[in-house]
Design a protein around this motif. Sequence first.
Motif, mmCIF file in Angstrom:
data_model
loop_
_atom_site.group_PDB
_atom_site.id
_atom_site.type_symbol
_atom_site.label_atom_id
_atom_site.label_comp_id
_atom_site.label_asym_id
_atom_site.label_seq_id
_atom_site.Cartn_x
_atom_site.Cartn_y
_atom_site.Cartn_z
ATOM 1 N N GLU A 98 88.902 89.471 19.646
ATOM 2 C CA GLU A 98 88.010 88.864 18.664
ATOM 3 C C GLU A 98 88.741 88.579 17.354
ATOM 4 O O GLU A 98 88.459 87.575 16.684
ATOM 5 C CB GLU A 98 86.788 89.745 18.429
ATOM 6 N N ALA A 99 89.687 89.441 16.987
ATOM 7 C CA ALA A 99 90.479 89.185 15.784
ATOM 8 C C ALA A 99 91.334 87.939 15.955
ATOM 9 O O ALA A 99 91.479 87.126 15.030
ATOM 10 C CB ALA A 99 91.359 90.393 15.467
ATOM 11 N N ILE A 100 91.899 87.772 17.148
ATOM 12 C CA ILE A 100 92.711 86.579 17.430
ATOM 13 C C ILE A 100 91.839 85.328 17.389
ATOM 14 O O ILE A 100 92.201 84.310 16.791
ATOM 15 C CB ILE A 100 93.413 86.728 18.794
ATOM 16 N N VAL A 101 90.673 85.395 18.029
ATOM 17 C CA VAL A 101 89.762 84.243 18.049
ATOM 18 C C VAL A 101 89.307 83.906 16.630
ATOM 19 O O VAL A 101 89.250 82.724 16.254
ATOM 20 C CB VAL A 101 88.558 84.528 18.965
ATOM 21 N N ASP A 102 88.983 84.915 15.849
ATOM 22 C CA ASP A 102 88.565 84.665 14.467
ATOM 23 C C ASP A 102 89.649 83.913 13.698
ATOM 24 O O ASP A 102 89.351 82.983 12.926
ATOM 25 C CB ASP A 102 88.257 85.987 13.756
ATOM 26 N N SER A 147 109.664 88.103 12.717
ATOM 27 C CA SER A 147 108.463 87.736 13.482
ATOM 28 C C SER A 147 108.055 88.831 14.460
ATOM 29 O O SER A 147 106.874 89.027 14.721
ATOM 30 C CB SER A 147 108.691 86.421 14.233
ATOM 31 N N TYR A 148 109.021 89.565 15.007
ATOM 32 C CA TYR A 148 108.739 90.623 15.971
ATOM 33 C C TYR A 148 108.832 91.962 15.264
ATOM 34 O O TYR A 148 109.884 92.319 14.727
ATOM 35 C CB TYR A 148 109.741 90.548 17.122
ATOM 36 N N PHE A 166 103.500 76.279 5.473
ATOM 37 C CA PHE A 166 103.832 77.332 6.437
ATOM 38 C C PHE A 166 103.193 78.636 6.000
ATOM 39 O O PHE A 166 103.149 78.957 4.811
ATOM 40 C CB PHE A 166 105.347 77.533 6.541
ATOM 41 N N ARG A 167 102.685 79.389 6.970
ATOM 42 C CA ARG A 167 102.240 80.748 6.717
ATOM 43 C C ARG A 167 102.371 81.536 8.014
ATOM 44 O O ARG A 167 102.374 80.951 9.105
ATOM 45 C CB ARG A 167 100.815 80.793 6.187
ATOM 46 N N SER A 168 102.511 82.840 7.891
ATOM 47 C CA SER A 168 102.543 83.704 9.073
ATOM 48 C C SER A 168 101.359 84.653 9.019
ATOM 49 O O SER A 168 100.840 84.978 7.946
ATOM 50 C CB SER A 168 103.859 84.468 9.158
ATOM 51 N N HIS A 169 100.941 85.115 10.207
ATOM 52 C CA HIS A 169 99.779 85.980 10.326
ATOM 53 C C HIS A 169 100.167 87.217 11.125
ATOM 54 O O HIS A 169 100.603 87.102 12.273
ATOM 55 C CB HIS A 169 98.633 85.249 11.037
ATOM 56 N N GLU A 170 99.994 88.378 10.521
ATOM 57 C CA GLU A 170 100.333 89.638 11.185
ATOM 58 C C GLU A 170 99.091 90.435 11.557
ATOM 59 O O GLU A 170 99.033 91.026 12.628
ATOM 60 C CB GLU A 170 101.233 90.473 10.279
ATOM 61 N N ILE A 221 93.446 94.900 11.816
ATOM 62 C CA ILE A 221 93.843 94.814 13.224
ATOM 63 C C ILE A 221 95.104 93.982 13.372
ATOM 64 O O ILE A 221 95.159 92.826 12.933
ATOM 65 C CB ILE A 221 92.725 94.180 14.079
ATOM 66 N N TYR A 222 96.132 94.577 13.978
ATOM 67 C CA TYR A 222 97.309 93.787 14.332
ATOM 68 C C TYR A 222 96.917 92.760 15.393
ATOM 69 O O TYR A 222 96.284 93.095 16.398
ATOM 70 C CB TYR A 222 98.417 94.676 14.885
ATOM 71 N N LEU A 223 97.324 91.513 15.188
ATOM 72 C CA LEU A 223 97.041 90.462 16.160
ATOM 73 C C LEU A 223 97.868 90.635 17.424
ATOM 74 O O LEU A 223 97.453 90.281 18.519
ATOM 75 C CB LEU A 223 97.319 89.096 15.539
ATOM 76 N N SER A 224 99.079 91.175 17.262
ATOM 77 C CA SER A 224 100.042 91.302 18.351
ATOM 78 C C SER A 224 101.202 92.134 17.825
ATOM 79 O O SER A 224 101.159 92.625 16.691
ATOM 80 C CB SER A 224 100.513 89.905 18.779
ATOM 81 N N ASP A 225 102.243 92.280 18.641
ATOM 82 C CA ASP A 225 103.469 92.885 18.134
ATOM 83 C C ASP A 225 104.406 91.826 17.544
ATOM 84 O O ASP A 225 105.533 92.127 17.164
ATOM 85 C CB ASP A 225 104.182 93.703 19.206
#
Length: 263
Positions: free
Chosen positions: A28-32, A210-211, A239-243, A248-252
């Motif tokens: 849900e965090a990713i979808v948001d 990024s990782y 440009f922007r990055s999303h962590e 909630i972390y979106l991913s690693d």
Amino acid sequence: MHTISMISANLRYPCTSDPWPFFDQRLEAIVDLFQSRNVDIIAMQEARADMLRALEIRLPDYVFVARARDYDEEDEAPAIAYLNRRFSLVESETAWLSPTPEIAGSRYPGQSICPRTYQLLRLRFRGEELSFRILNTHLDHESETARLAAAQQILARLSGLESADPKRRPLLVSGDFNAEPSEACVQAIIDANSSLGLQLFDSTPQLDYSYHEYHLDPNWSPKRIDYIFHSRELQPVSFRSHEKSGSIYLSDHRFLELTFEIV
């Protein structure tokens, strides 16, 4: 002026050894994030079929294109989703990164047990003749030799398409390269102009990493291994990055977001 906005996102497949929540707990965090950013294209890595089905249900404005990397149709794919109201699909191509790219599940010698592929689309702006290509991939996590061979294969394919096409179409290349900027496979992309006449530029040279592996180990430094490259017909304008989404972390991996103008 035409623009193209995109996010490149390694979604992190559900892994039992992960210390952080599985995909369904991050979904849900990713979808948001995807809904709030409303980008034209989402290029995903580590996207299993069940993950893509969950995203498709929640993101009905997008068309999803993916083919699993192995005989198991539920396996991972470097998937691409595009906004249906903006683009129509002209061509789609999946190939295995191997000496036999047409054979499902094939690999380079010395590669990990994981087959690797690319997904290549040509998309047309609806109601117009203008089109562009986007290639999304995920290179091997073990073999530097296999990563370089894969990058060279991708470049050869893109160079062949460009040579055969009388129109110079904008081109985007995205993915998790599992390689830092100094590694040969990344340098091959940047230096392609000297050997293949295919000029690609690093879209995010300012990105520090990024990782991040959820920043669990204070003695381990996060790495920059995710990239978006663009052709000279495109100019990055933001440009922007999303962590994280909230706490909630979106991913690693960070998700990379870019907007381009076609020049």
